[in-house]
Design an enzyme around this catalytic site. Sequence first.
Site, PDB file in Angstrom:
ATOM      1  N   ASP A 203      -9.874 -34.055  -7.767  1.00  0.00           N
ATOM      2  CA  ASP A 203      -9.618 -35.047  -6.729  1.00  0.00           C
ATOM      3  C   ASP A 203     -10.805 -34.990  -5.759  1.00  0.00           C
ATOM      4  OD1 ASP A 203      -8.779 -36.403  -4.426  1.00  0.00           O
ATOM      5  OD2 ASP A 203      -6.838 -35.446  -4.261  1.00  0.00           O
TER       6      ASP A 203
ATOM      7  N   LYS B 280      -8.973 -42.212  -6.236  1.00  0.00           N
ATOM      8  CA  LYS B 280      -8.518 -42.774  -4.956  1.00  0.00           C
ATOM      9  C   LYS B 280      -9.629 -43.671  -4.476  1.00  0.00           C
ATOM     10  CE  LYS B 280      -5.972 -38.753  -3.308  1.00  0.00           C
ATOM     11  NZ  LYS B 280      -6.056 -37.588  -2.416  1.00  0.00           N
TER      12      LYS B 280
ATOM     13  N   ASP C  81      -0.927 -29.406  -6.934  1.00  0.00           N
ATOM     14  CA  ASP C  81      -2.150 -29.797  -6.214  1.00  0.00           C
ATOM     15  C   ASP C  81      -2.457 -28.738  -5.164  1.00  0.00           C
ATOM     16  OD1 ASP C  81      -4.269 -31.049  -4.965  1.00  0.00           O
ATOM     17  OD2 ASP C  81      -3.153 -32.833  -4.337  1.00  0.00           O
TER      18      ASP C  81
ATOM     19  N   GLY D 262      -3.014 -40.953  -3.917  1.00  0.00           N
ATOM     20  CA  GLY D 262      -2.620 -41.705  -2.722  1.00  0.00           C
ATOM     21  C   GLY D 262      -2.954 -40.918  -1.480  1.00  0.00           C
TER      22      GLY D 262
ATOM     23  N   GLU E 174      -4.345 -29.815 -10.002  1.00  0.00           N
ATOM     24  CA  GLU E 174      -5.259 -30.682  -9.243  1.00  0.00           C
ATOM     25  C   GLU E 174      -6.072 -29.878  -8.238  1.00  0.00           C
ATOM     26  OE1 GLU E 174      -3.106 -34.006  -7.630  1.00  0.00           O
ATOM     27  OE2 GLU E 174      -4.745 -34.636  -6.332  1.00  0.00           O
TER      28      GLU E 174
ATOM     29  N   LYS F 145       4.935 -33.965  -8.312  1.00  0.00           N
ATOM     30  CA  LYS F 145       3.761 -33.135  -7.993  1.00  0.00           C
ATOM     31  C   LYS F 145       4.116 -32.308  -6.782  1.00  0.00           C
ATOM     32  CE  LYS F 145      -0.452 -34.336  -5.475  1.00  0.00           C
ATOM     33  NZ  LYS F 145      -1.620 -35.249  -5.432  1.00  0.00           N
TER      34      LYS F 145
ATOM     35  N   LYS G 183       2.633 -29.579  -3.808  1.00  0.00           N
ATOM     36  CA  LYS G 183       1.494 -28.944  -3.168  1.00  0.00           C
ATOM     37  C   LYS G 183       1.696 -27.438  -3.260  1.00  0.00           C
ATOM     38  CE  LYS G 183      -0.559 -32.647  -1.445  1.00  0.00           C
ATOM     39  NZ  LYS G 183      -1.922 -33.050  -1.879  1.00  0.00           N
TER      40      LYS G 183
ATOM     41  N   SER H  35       4.622 -37.049  -4.562  1.00  0.00           N
ATOM     42  CA  SER H  35       3.871 -35.861  -4.166  1.00  0.00           C
ATOM     43  C   SER H  35       4.673 -35.152  -3.086  1.00  0.00           C
ATOM     44  CB  SER H  35       2.491 -36.281  -3.639  1.00  0.00           C
ATOM     45  OG  SER H  35       1.818 -35.180  -3.080  1.00  0.00           O
TER      46      SER H  35
HETATM   47  O1  OSB Z   1      -4.594 -34.425  -2.258  1.00  0.00           O
HETATM   48  O2  OSB Z   1      -3.608 -35.979  -3.270  1.00  0.00           O
HETATM   49  C1  OSB Z   1      -3.906 -35.440  -2.217  1.00  0.00           C
HETATM   50  C2  OSB Z   1      -2.165 -37.136   0.750  1.00  0.00           C
HETATM   51  C3  OSB Z   1      -3.189 -37.166   1.674  1.00  0.00           C
HETATM   52  C4  OSB Z   1      -4.404 -36.630   1.335  1.00  0.00           C
HETATM   53  C5  OSB Z   1      -4.591 -36.031   0.082  1.00  0.00           C
HETATM   54  C6  OSB Z   1      -3.568 -36.018  -0.858  1.00  0.00           C
HETATM   55  C7  OSB Z   1      -2.321 -36.564  -0.495  1.00  0.00           C
HETATM   56  C8  OSB Z   1      -1.152 -36.557  -1.378  1.00  0.00           C
HETATM   57  C9  OSB Z   1      -0.081 -37.602  -1.121  1.00  0.00           C
HETATM   58  O3  OSB Z   1      -0.970 -35.754  -2.258  1.00  0.00           O
HETATM   59  C10 OSB Z   1      -0.081 -38.671  -2.140  1.00  0.00           C
HETATM   60  C11 OSB Z   1       0.753 -39.859  -1.695  1.00  0.00           C
HETATM   61  O4  OSB Z   1       0.206 -40.784  -1.053  1.00  0.00           O
HETATM   62  O5  OSB Z   1       1.943 -39.884  -1.999  1.00  0.00           O
HETATM   63 MG    MG Z   2      -5.039 -34.186  -4.342  1.00  0.00          MG
END
Ligand code: OSB
Ligand code: MG
Length: 387
Positions: A258, A282, A208, A310, A233, A181, A183, A155
């Site tokens: 999510d 999660k 995401d 995660g 996402e 992925k 952001k 991510s």
């Molecule tokens: O939205 O998936 C999410 C990290 C913290 C809180 C929310 C998210 C995330 C990530 C990181 O996208 C995922 C990772 O642990 O690599």
């Molecule tokens: Mg997410």
Amino acid sequence: MRIDRADLYQITMPLVSPFETSGWVKTHEERILVALHSNGVIGWGEFAGDGPWYSYETIEVAWHIIQEYLVPMLMGRQVKATTMQYAPVEAPWDVRNRFAPVRGYPIAKHAVESAVWDLWAKQQGLSLAQAFARCPQFAPGAGRETGDRVAVGVSVGIQKSIPALVDRVGGYLTDGYRRIKIKIKPGYDIDAVTALRQAYPDIALQVDANSVYQLSDAPTFQAMDPYNLLLIEQPLSYDDIPEHAKLQAQLKTPICLDESIHTADNARWAIELQSCRIINIKPGRLGGYTEAIEVHDVCQQHGLPVWCGGMLETGVGRAGNVALASLPNFKLPGDISASRRYYHQDIVEPEFVLNDDSTLSVPTGLGIGVEVQMDRLAKHCDRQATV
Ligand code: OSB
Ligand code: MG
């Protein structure tokens, strides 16, 4: 299962590089580790909250809820104003009922419930993946065959510029990650996807939004339809289910929820309303592994694939995510990267390393299958308490 003692540790872990989303940026992660002691065996759990950004649960509030309510309830102590009679819990899947009178705080509940799963698995002589396979089925025909490797991706946080993003993604591809992925946020969405597709036409790519868009932004997502994304996402609000259905109806690309899915009932409603075609699981957001397994089963029953999200966990939470993702309906790569993608040094041994096929190996040792290094914990520790 008699719990003799619980130790709580609050730690601060510097990240290898800042992690930025549409709503927040982190350079360090604060964590609470829960160690439950029973007859000389220790079960570990992690509070991987943050907030009040992704979730309202901050470290201070979680510490209070864990110390004053969840751990005493688990130990069978009378807690102020409750009417429950407490017997020791027999199995980890009973913990969510024990915690049900406490409204909310799913990430805190997960920190304690996961320590019970680890403890129970160690007492039964099972790995965590094997322990999950023993969980009762929550939907007809729910699969419990666990694999020994889980597919993972990375991510990628928001970067300073689109060229910087293309570079950063190139670095992760070189590291061996086969699913990316990114952001996104308004002004850093279609351009980012377009640039990545030009640079890497065939990679498995998804985005995401962390809840920052509105239904009126549908044209932005329609513009992404030609780019063959695996999924989009959580584009809309963090509690929304109905408007995601209206957006999904206008898109070819699957929406993945999510933030909106807090319970197995939420998953049922989202499936019923066709708000998404994929769900991100999660365990923290869902209040524990038991609820996470129920979401897995419900989605499997309805033919909806899931994948493991995660929250930049240390090796304690990561071990649990890897074990969870070994269940059969985890059909897409997880946000479960190697330890070094997040931290200079993890607090467990062995650390998680990426295999050549963009997978992590599921630990086979007892419980979480990794050892917390107490010297590293001490180095990062800001606060400690014993219940
Ligand atoms: O939205 O998936 C999410 C990290 C913290 C809180 C929310 C998210 C995330 C990530 C990181 O996208 C995922 C990772 O642990 O690599
Ligand atoms: Mg997410």
